[in-house]
Design a protein around this motif. Structure first.
Motif, PDB file in Angstrom:
ATOM      1  N   UNK A 261       0.883  -1.230  -0.066  1.00  0.00           N
ATOM      2  CA  UNK A 261      -0.208   0.082  -0.083  1.00  0.00           C
ATOM      3  C   UNK A 261       0.942   1.278  -0.102  1.00  0.00           C
ATOM      4  N   UNK A 262       2.068   1.183   0.562  1.00  0.00           N
ATOM      5  CA  UNK A 262       2.940   2.262   0.523  1.00  0.00           C
ATOM      6  C   UNK A 262       3.798   2.443  -0.687  1.00  0.00           C
ATOM      7  N   UNK A 263       3.767   1.504  -1.502  1.00  0.00           N
ATOM      8  CA  UNK A 263       4.490   1.303  -2.719  1.00  0.00           C
ATOM      9  C   UNK A 263       5.602   0.689  -2.982  1.00  0.00           C
ATOM     10  N   UNK A 264       5.684  -0.634  -2.010  1.00  0.00           N
ATOM     11  CA  UNK A 264       6.690  -1.488  -2.191  1.00  0.00           C
ATOM     12  C   UNK A 264       6.471  -2.492  -3.565  1.00  0.00           C
ATOM     13  N   UNK A 265       7.799  -2.767  -4.370  1.00  0.00           N
ATOM     14  CA  UNK A 265       7.408  -3.429  -5.498  1.00  0.00           C
ATOM     15  C   UNK A 265       7.862  -4.962  -5.508  1.00  0.00           C
ATOM     16  N   UNK A 266       8.306  -5.446  -4.294  1.00  0.00           N
ATOM     17  CA  UNK A 266       8.685  -6.696  -4.067  1.00  0.00           C
ATOM     18  C   UNK A 266       8.268  -7.286  -2.609  1.00  0.00           C
ATOM     19  N   UNK A 267       8.378  -8.589  -2.444  1.00  0.00           N
ATOM     20  CA  UNK A 267       7.898  -9.198  -1.165  1.00  0.00           C
ATOM     21  C   UNK A 267       8.628  -9.006  -0.123  1.00  0.00           C
ATOM     22  N   UNK A 268      10.093  -8.592  -0.020  1.00  0.00           N
ATOM     23  CA  UNK A 268      11.049  -8.536   0.970  1.00  0.00           C
ATOM     24  C   UNK A 268      10.379  -7.598   2.192  1.00  0.00           C
TER      25      UNK A 268
END
Length: 239
Positions: free
Chosen positions: A177-184
């Motif tokens: 929701x805050x813009x992360x592009x990976x699962x880490x």
């Protein structure tokens, strides 16, 4: 022994927490279930190659669906349990009204089985049976093992489950929701959430913090790992 000592009220050395309120189990289960299931769901779709938008939509759907399912399940199960208890309490009330001597004898035998002398057991049972309300409470406690004045609330269980599941399910979804592009980032936040919530529950139940945190981290990690691998395999096969 002086009169002052004799008249002094008994000291209360400790008190007990409420272990029958009906909120701890659904709240604990809700947080853990929300965190583990939604992180596993997010990991699965990420493993399948889904975009960030799809991950968010899937995670939100999992949050809402899971919270509603938990709440409705808890409400139904606790309502059924409470209704069964109420039916048994009414049965006991009817027996006390129609067969008081048999019920008195039954209570006397219970106290004898606990170690009281027959004469004392009969006297105690007779004293407790003198008041119909007290008699009902005592018989329900002794025979059913429940407090007729403190039955579990289905609304409390449902509300606790809904709120707790939603909070737990939001944790792995928050980075996306805050813009992360990976699962880490979701993995890191979920690990922290699993350890902290598991540790807090362990402290509530007088267990070491590391025990609860480690146990929940292990269970949540296994669930998420299996789901990620399945999503990776399915996504590879569909690509």
């Amino acid at each position: 022994m002086t009169a002052d000592v004799v008249d002094q009220p008994a000291e209360l050395h400790h008190s007990h927490r409420d272990v029958t309120g009906g909120w701890l189990r659904p709240a604990t289960f809700g947080v853990m279930d929300g965190l583990v299931s939604n992180f596993a769901l997010v990991a699965g779709v990420v493993g399948g190659g889904a975009s960030g938008k799809v991950v968010i939509m899937t995670g939100l759907a999992g949050l809402v669906a899971g919270a509603c399912s938990m709440a409705s399940g808890e409400f139904t199960s606790v309502s059924s349990q409470t209704e069964l208890m109420q039916a048994e309490i009414e049965t006991e009330r009817r027996e006390l009204r129609t067969h008081p001597e048999d019920e008195l004898r039954e209570l006397t035998l219970m106290y004898e089985a606990k170690g009281l002398r027959p004469e004392l057991a009969a006297e105690v049972a007779k004293e407790l049976t003198a008041d119909p309300d007290v008699a009902l409470e005592v018989h329900v406690r002794e025979e059913l093992g429940v407090d007729p004045n403190d039955l579990p609330s289905p609304w409390l269980a449902a509300g606790s489950s809904f709120a707790a599941f939603a909070v737990g399910a939001l944790i792995p979804l928050l980075p996306f929701l805050l813009g992360a592009g990976s699962v880490w980032p979701a993995l890191l936040l979920s690990v922290i959430g699993l350890v902290v919530t598991g540790g807090i529950v362990a402290k509530i139940t007088a267990r070491p913090f590391w025990y609860g945190g480690g146990r929940q981290l292990l269970l949540g990690g296994l669930s998420a790992g299996v789901t990620f691998l399945i999503g990776l395999a399915v996504g590879t096969g569909l690509s």
